[in-house]
Every structure is written in structure tokens, then in C-alpha cells.
Design a protein around this motif. Sequence first.
Motif, PDB file in Angstrom:
ATOM      1  N   SER A 120      12.078  -9.611  22.038  1.00  0.00           N
ATOM      2  CA  SER A 120      12.136 -10.789  21.170  1.00  0.00           C
ATOM      3  C   SER A 120      10.788 -11.009  20.493  1.00  0.00           C
ATOM      4  CB  SER A 120      12.515 -12.036  21.975  1.00  0.00           C
ATOM      5  OG  SER A 120      11.488 -12.346  22.903  1.00  0.00           O
ATOM      6  N   MET A 121      10.836 -11.667  19.323  1.00  0.00           N
ATOM      7  CA  MET A 121       9.617 -11.919  18.557  1.00  0.00           C
ATOM      8  C   MET A 121       9.719 -13.273  17.870  1.00  0.00           C
ATOM      9  SD  MET A 121       8.166  -9.636  15.460  1.00  0.00           S
ATOM     10  CE  MET A 121       7.618 -10.426  13.999  1.00  0.00           C
ATOM     11  N   ARG A 122       8.618 -14.006  17.916  1.00  0.00           N
ATOM     12  CA  ARG A 122       8.542 -15.299  17.237  1.00  0.00           C
ATOM     13  C   ARG A 122       7.182 -15.412  16.569  1.00  0.00           C
ATOM     14  NH1 ARG A 122       6.887 -20.711  18.607  1.00  0.00           N
ATOM     15  NH2 ARG A 122       6.244 -19.997  20.651  1.00  0.00           N
ATOM     16  N   VAL A 123       7.160 -16.014  15.378  1.00  0.00           N
ATOM     17  CA  VAL A 123       5.916 -16.208  14.632  1.00  0.00           C
ATOM     18  C   VAL A 123       5.694 -17.700  14.466  1.00  0.00           C
ATOM     19  CG1 VAL A 123       4.742 -15.819  12.440  1.00  0.00           C
ATOM     20  CG2 VAL A 123       6.183 -14.023  13.414  1.00  0.00           C
ATOM     21  N   LEU A 124       4.451 -18.148  14.684  1.00  0.00           N
ATOM     22  CA  LEU A 124       4.073 -19.548  14.520  1.00  0.00           C
ATOM     23  C   LEU A 124       2.883 -19.618  13.571  1.00  0.00           C
ATOM     24  CD1 LEU A 124       4.212 -22.573  15.356  1.00  0.00           C
ATOM     25  CD2 LEU A 124       2.720 -21.968  17.283  1.00  0.00           C
ATOM     26  N   LEU A 125       3.060 -20.308  12.443  1.00  0.00           N
ATOM     27  CA  LEU A 125       1.976 -20.468  11.473  1.00  0.00           C
ATOM     28  C   LEU A 125       1.136 -21.690  11.821  1.00  0.00           C
ATOM     29  CD1 LEU A 125       3.878 -19.729   8.138  1.00  0.00           C
ATOM     30  CD2 LEU A 125       2.710 -18.136   9.662  1.00  0.00           C
ATOM     31  N   ALA A 126      -0.055 -21.761  11.249  1.00  0.00           N
ATOM     32  CA  ALA A 126      -0.995 -22.848  11.532  1.00  0.00           C
ATOM     33  C   ALA A 126      -0.402 -24.223  11.210  1.00  0.00           C
ATOM     34  CB  ALA A 126      -2.286 -22.639  10.745  1.00  0.00           C
ATOM     35  N   ASP A 127       0.473 -24.296  10.211  1.00  0.00           N
ATOM     36  CA  ASP A 127       1.040 -25.592   9.822  1.00  0.00           C
ATOM     37  C   ASP A 127       2.283 -25.958  10.624  1.00  0.00           C
ATOM     38  OD1 ASP A 127       2.991 -23.944   8.806  1.00  0.00           O
ATOM     39  OD2 ASP A 127       2.644 -24.460   6.705  1.00  0.00           O
ATOM     40  N   GLY A 128       2.611 -25.171  11.656  1.00  0.00           N
ATOM     41  CA  GLY A 128       3.737 -25.490  12.530  1.00  0.00           C
ATOM     42  C   GLY A 128       5.044 -24.798  12.180  1.00  0.00           C
ATOM     43  N   ARG A 129       5.121 -24.174  11.014  1.00  0.00           N
ATOM     44  CA  ARG A 129       6.347 -23.451  10.678  1.00  0.00           C
ATOM     45  C   ARG A 129       6.513 -22.269  11.630  1.00  0.00           C
ATOM     46  NH1 ARG A 129       5.713 -21.682   4.933  1.00  0.00           N
ATOM     47  NH2 ARG A 129       3.529 -22.088   5.306  1.00  0.00           N
ATOM     48  N   THR A 130       7.746 -22.017  12.027  1.00  0.00           N
ATOM     49  CA  THR A 130       8.014 -20.957  12.983  1.00  0.00           C
ATOM     50  C   THR A 130       9.327 -20.268  12.645  1.00  0.00           C
ATOM     51  OG1 THR A 130       8.096 -20.410  15.343  1.00  0.00           O
ATOM     52  CG2 THR A 130       9.177 -22.450  14.671  1.00  0.00           C
ATOM     53  N   SER A 131       9.451 -19.028  13.050  1.00  0.00           N
ATOM     54  CA  SER A 131      10.688 -18.290  12.884  1.00  0.00           C
ATOM     55  C   SER A 131      10.750 -17.191  13.932  1.00  0.00           C
ATOM     56  CB  SER A 131      10.783 -17.673  11.481  1.00  0.00           C
ATOM     57  OG  SER A 131      12.026 -17.010  11.310  1.00  0.00           O
ATOM     58  N   THR A 132      11.952 -16.885  14.372  1.00  0.00           N
ATOM     59  CA  THR A 132      12.159 -15.733  15.235  1.00  0.00           C
ATOM     60  C   THR A 132      12.626 -14.575  14.363  1.00  0.00           C
ATOM     61  OG1 THR A 132      14.441 -16.360  15.671  1.00  0.00           O
ATOM     62  CG2 THR A 132      12.773 -17.131  17.244  1.00  0.00           C
ATOM     63  N   PHE A 133      12.346 -13.377  14.812  1.00  0.00           N
ATOM     64  CA  PHE A 133      12.742 -12.181  14.080  1.00  0.00           C
ATOM     65  C   PHE A 133      13.328 -11.170  15.057  1.00  0.00           C
ATOM     66  CE2 PHE A 133       9.479 -14.079  11.433  1.00  0.00           C
ATOM     67  CZ  PHE A 133      10.048 -14.006  10.167  1.00  0.00           C
ATOM     68  N   SER A 134      14.334 -10.454  14.604  1.00  0.00           N
ATOM     69  CA  SER A 134      15.003  -9.435  15.408  1.00  0.00           C
ATOM     70  C   SER A 134      14.087  -8.225  15.593  1.00  0.00           C
ATOM     71  CB  SER A 134      16.282  -9.000  14.694  1.00  0.00           C
ATOM     72  OG  SER A 134      16.808  -7.836  15.291  1.00  0.00           O
ATOM     73  N   LEU A 135      14.276  -7.541  16.693  1.00  0.00           N
ATOM     74  CA  LEU A 135      13.582  -6.275  16.918  1.00  0.00           C
ATOM     75  C   LEU A 135      14.558  -5.105  16.849  1.00  0.00           C
ATOM     76  CD1 LEU A 135      11.018  -7.262  19.690  1.00  0.00           C
ATOM     77  CD2 LEU A 135      10.716  -7.143  17.213  1.00  0.00           C
ATOM     78  N   GLU A 136      15.756  -5.340  16.319  1.00  0.00           N
ATOM     79  CA  GLU A 136      16.743  -4.267  16.164  1.00  0.00           C
ATOM     80  C   GLU A 136      16.220  -3.215  15.176  1.00  0.00           C
ATOM     81  OE1 GLU A 136      21.241  -3.439  14.485  1.00  0.00           O
ATOM     82  OE2 GLU A 136      20.575  -5.508  14.708  1.00  0.00           O
ATOM     83  N   GLY A 137      16.142  -1.991  15.629  1.00  0.00           N
ATOM     84  CA  GLY A 137      15.696  -0.884  14.790  1.00  0.00           C
ATOM     85  C   GLY A 137      14.194  -0.746  14.654  1.00  0.00           C
ATOM     86  N   VAL A 138      13.431  -1.563  15.370  1.00  0.00           N
ATOM     87  CA  VAL A 138      11.973  -1.543  15.208  1.00  0.00           C
ATOM     88  C   VAL A 138      11.351  -0.241  15.700  1.00  0.00           C
ATOM     89  CG1 VAL A 138      11.352  -2.678  17.396  1.00  0.00           C
ATOM     90  CG2 VAL A 138       9.892  -2.951  15.396  1.00  0.00           C
ATOM     91  N   ARG A 139      11.870   0.335  16.777  1.00  0.00           N
ATOM     92  CA  ARG A 139      11.281   1.577  17.308  1.00  0.00           C
ATOM     93  C   ARG A 139      11.368   2.698  16.279  1.00  0.00           C
ATOM     94  NH1 ARG A 139      13.907  -1.016  20.690  1.00  0.00           N
ATOM     95  NH2 ARG A 139      13.121  -1.825  22.621  1.00  0.00           N
ATOM     96  N   LYS A 140      12.505   2.805  15.638  1.00  0.00           N
ATOM     97  CA  LYS A 140      12.689   3.844  14.617  1.00  0.00           C
ATOM     98  C   LYS A 140      11.831   3.543  13.387  1.00  0.00           C
ATOM     99  CE  LYS A 140      16.197   6.198  11.926  1.00  0.00           C
ATOM    100  NZ  LYS A 140      17.606   6.233  11.538  1.00  0.00           N
ATOM    101  N   ALA A 141      11.762   2.287  12.987  1.00  0.00           N
ATOM    102  CA  ALA A 141      11.014   1.900  11.786  1.00  0.00           C
ATOM    103  C   ALA A 141       9.510   2.113  11.952  1.00  0.00           C
ATOM    104  CB  ALA A 141      11.302   0.444  11.428  1.00  0.00           C
ATOM    105  N   LEU A 142       8.969   1.774  13.108  1.00  0.00           N
ATOM    106  CA  LEU A 142       7.515   1.838  13.287  1.00  0.00           C
ATOM    107  C   LEU A 142       7.003   3.209  13.698  1.00  0.00           C
ATOM    108  CD1 LEU A 142       6.577  -1.549  14.976  1.00  0.00           C
ATOM    109  CD2 LEU A 142       6.538  -0.910  12.559  1.00  0.00           C
ATOM    110  N   GLY A 143       7.756   3.941  14.457  1.00  0.00           N
ATOM    111  CA  GLY A 143       7.240   5.218  14.934  1.00  0.00           C
ATOM    112  C   GLY A 143       6.260   5.011  16.079  1.00  0.00           C
ATOM    113  N   PRO A 144       5.841   6.098  16.734  1.00  0.00           N
ATOM    114  CA  PRO A 144       5.039   5.977  17.954  1.00  0.00           C
ATOM    115  C   PRO A 144       3.581   5.560  17.755  1.00  0.00           C
ATOM    116  CG  PRO A 144       5.413   8.278  17.423  1.00  0.00           C
ATOM    117  CD  PRO A 144       6.216   7.473  16.439  1.00  0.00           C
ATOM    118  N   LYS A 145       2.996   5.800  16.599  1.00  0.00           N
ATOM    119  CA  LYS A 145       1.564   5.543  16.410  1.00  0.00           C
ATOM    120  C   LYS A 145       1.349   4.546  15.280  1.00  0.00           C
ATOM    121  CE  LYS A 145      -2.755   8.082  15.845  1.00  0.00           C
ATOM    122  NZ  LYS A 145      -3.355   7.685  14.600  1.00  0.00           N
TER     123      LYS A 145
END
Length: 168
Positions: A125-150
Motif C-alpha cells: 500500500s502507498m499513501r502520499v501526504l502533502l504539506a497542506d494536508g492533501r492526501t491520496s492513496t495509490f495502487s501498487l498494482e504492476g509497480v514491480r514490472k514498471a519500476l524494474g529491479p534498480k
Amino acid sequence: MKATVAAIALLGMMLGTQAASAQGFRSGKWTVGFGQGMVEHTVRNGPGNEFMILCDTGATEDAERTGLSITIRDRGAPSSNGEIRIFVDDEELTFFEDKDGILINNRAAQSNFDVLWEALRKGRSMRVLLADGRTSTFSLEGVRKALGPKACETGFTGRMPAKTNAKR
């Protein structure tokens, strides 16, 4: 008859296009794109919420534009200046945005970037919190393939002071 078939075909194309555009921001699956010397690793969560890792693979000579781009439109303007906190499972990482964006151009940012890359590849799971309090969660589906090992090169990779060979 021809007019009816044409109208049905047109309606089908319009609905298909709308479904494809809607899916683009609702799917939550990581994608990879390339343009103008940048590899863009992107995930979206609803309209206006986007998390992107930008890898400078040729936009500049020294990967100086590698960084993050985060847009959360729950309230107000789509970006924030200041501290940005990213939570991947139980890992919390802090990045800073300034007038140039969120660039990986110092030792702390480089360290956090490497940890973020690995955490995303292993995370659930992933969540982002900005300085002004705005927040959102983001899926990690497909992240391993998208990012690669390095993790990609950054403007700080390899910029450690050279060891001197001076004799005493």
C-alpha cells in the motif's frame, strides 16, 4: 438502414473512447512511458490524482531532472511547496518540493529515493501526504514490472567527493 448502422458504429466508438479515458485514471495500475529524454513511471487514483517517478535518461547530461511529480486535487491547486511524506506500508519517507519540483539532487533525497524505489517494489500500500494536508492513496498494482529491479540514475548518483591519492 445504412444511417442506423453508421449511428450504432459511431455510438460504439464514442462509448469505447469514453471508457478508455475513464479507465486511464481509474485503473490504478502503474504504467511506463517515454518522452523527451524522460522515462515516466505513473499511477493514477481518480481524476487529478497522480504519482509519477521521472527518470532522466537523456533530458540532461547528468540525470539532473530525475525526481517525483505528485498531483493531488482534492482541494485547491494541484501542487504544494514544502514537505511531502510518502508512506509505503510501514515505511515513511520525506521529500521536499521547491520551485524546481521534487528533484533527487542531494544525499538525503538520493537515499530516500533508493529506499522508496525498493519499498514500492515490495510494498502492498502507498499513501502520499502533502504539506497542506492533501492526501491520496495509490495502487501498487504492476509497480514491480514498471519500476524494474534498480532505481534510475539521479542528479546526485556518483557525485561523492573523489578520494585523493595524496601521500604524506
